[in-house]
Design a protein around this motif. Sequence first.
Motif, PDB file in Angstrom:
ATOM      1  N   ARG A  99     -10.529  -1.630  -5.879  1.00 26.89           N
ATOM      2  CA  ARG A  99     -10.083  -0.435  -6.264  1.00 26.89           C
ATOM      3  C   ARG A  99     -11.467   0.668  -5.843  1.00 26.89           C
ATOM      4  O   ARG A  99     -13.129   0.425  -5.916  1.00 26.89           O
ATOM      5  N   ARG A 142      -3.278  -2.977 -11.388  1.00 31.36           N
ATOM      6  CA  ARG A 142      -3.348  -4.679 -10.885  1.00 31.36           C
ATOM      7  C   ARG A 142      -2.841  -5.946 -10.020  1.00 31.36           C
ATOM      8  O   ARG A 142      -3.151  -6.273  -9.289  1.00 31.36           O
ATOM      9  N   CYS A 184      -6.797   2.417  -3.526  1.00 31.85           N
ATOM     10  CA  CYS A 184      -7.299   1.386  -3.915  1.00 31.85           C
ATOM     11  C   CYS A 184      -6.002   0.064  -3.152  1.00 31.85           C
ATOM     12  O   CYS A 184      -4.566   1.361  -2.981  1.00 31.85           O
ATOM     13  N   ARG A 222      -3.995  -6.333  -5.843  1.00 36.66           N
ATOM     14  CA  ARG A 222      -4.819  -5.119  -5.744  1.00 36.66           C
ATOM     15  C   ARG A 222      -6.446  -5.935  -5.079  1.00 36.66           C
ATOM     16  O   ARG A 222      -6.263  -6.787  -5.850  1.00 36.66           O
ATOM     17  N   ASN A 280       0.977  -1.287  -0.175  1.00 39.63           N
ATOM     18  CA  ASN A 280      -0.045  -0.016  -0.438  1.00 39.63           C
ATOM     19  C   ASN A 280       0.681   1.162  -0.074  1.00 39.63           C
ATOM     20  O   ASN A 280       0.733   2.018  -0.331  1.00 39.63           O
ATOM     21  N   CYS A 327      -3.042   1.721  -8.488  1.00 42.80           N
ATOM     22  CA  CYS A 327      -4.052   0.987  -8.314  1.00 42.80           C
ATOM     23  C   CYS A 327      -3.829   0.111 -10.114  1.00 42.80           C
ATOM     24  O   CYS A 327      -4.823  -0.485 -10.972  1.00 42.80           O
ATOM     25  N   TYR A 384      -4.053  -2.758  -1.837  1.00 47.40           N
ATOM     26  CA  TYR A 384      -3.356  -4.546  -2.469  1.00 47.40           C
ATOM     27  C   TYR A 384      -3.346  -5.315  -0.658  1.00 47.40           C
ATOM     28  O   TYR A 384      -2.886  -4.727   0.215  1.00 47.40           O
TER      29      TYR A 384
END
Length: 141
Positions: free
Chosen positions: A107, A64, A114, A104, A52, A62, A116
Amino acid sequence: MSPSGYTLCLLLLVAAVWLWLPCCEGKRFRRFLRKHQDYPKSNYGDDNNYCNNVMPLKGMRCRRRNTFIHATQQQLRFICSPEGQIQNGITTSRAIFSITTCKRKRRGWFRRQCRYKGKSKTRKIQVLCRKGRPVRFLSHL
């Protein structure tokens, strides 16, 4: 234009391309380092906090997923030396690397929200090499 004029233009074009190519190869390696290298591993506590914090710092808001390799530039270059195992243009490291994979989770309404999920592992890695340098991370084994 006279024949010597064409020859001069062709010579200038070849020289420009010859000078430009090494520049781009270096950029691809620097981009690989910016996206995938974090050495020494930044300390943000657990793997989720690590992802993060590091993903936005590396300019990958953001995204993926991304894998960070906790190794020096020299160790990463060594993968692309004759020591690497090459098959179908893909180079696999012989060494095992400490890596952290960030995926991720969700979202948010705004891109900055976002979150993680991170997972640290030790694995061999596969990269695409150009001129003795890794330029693209492909996977871990």
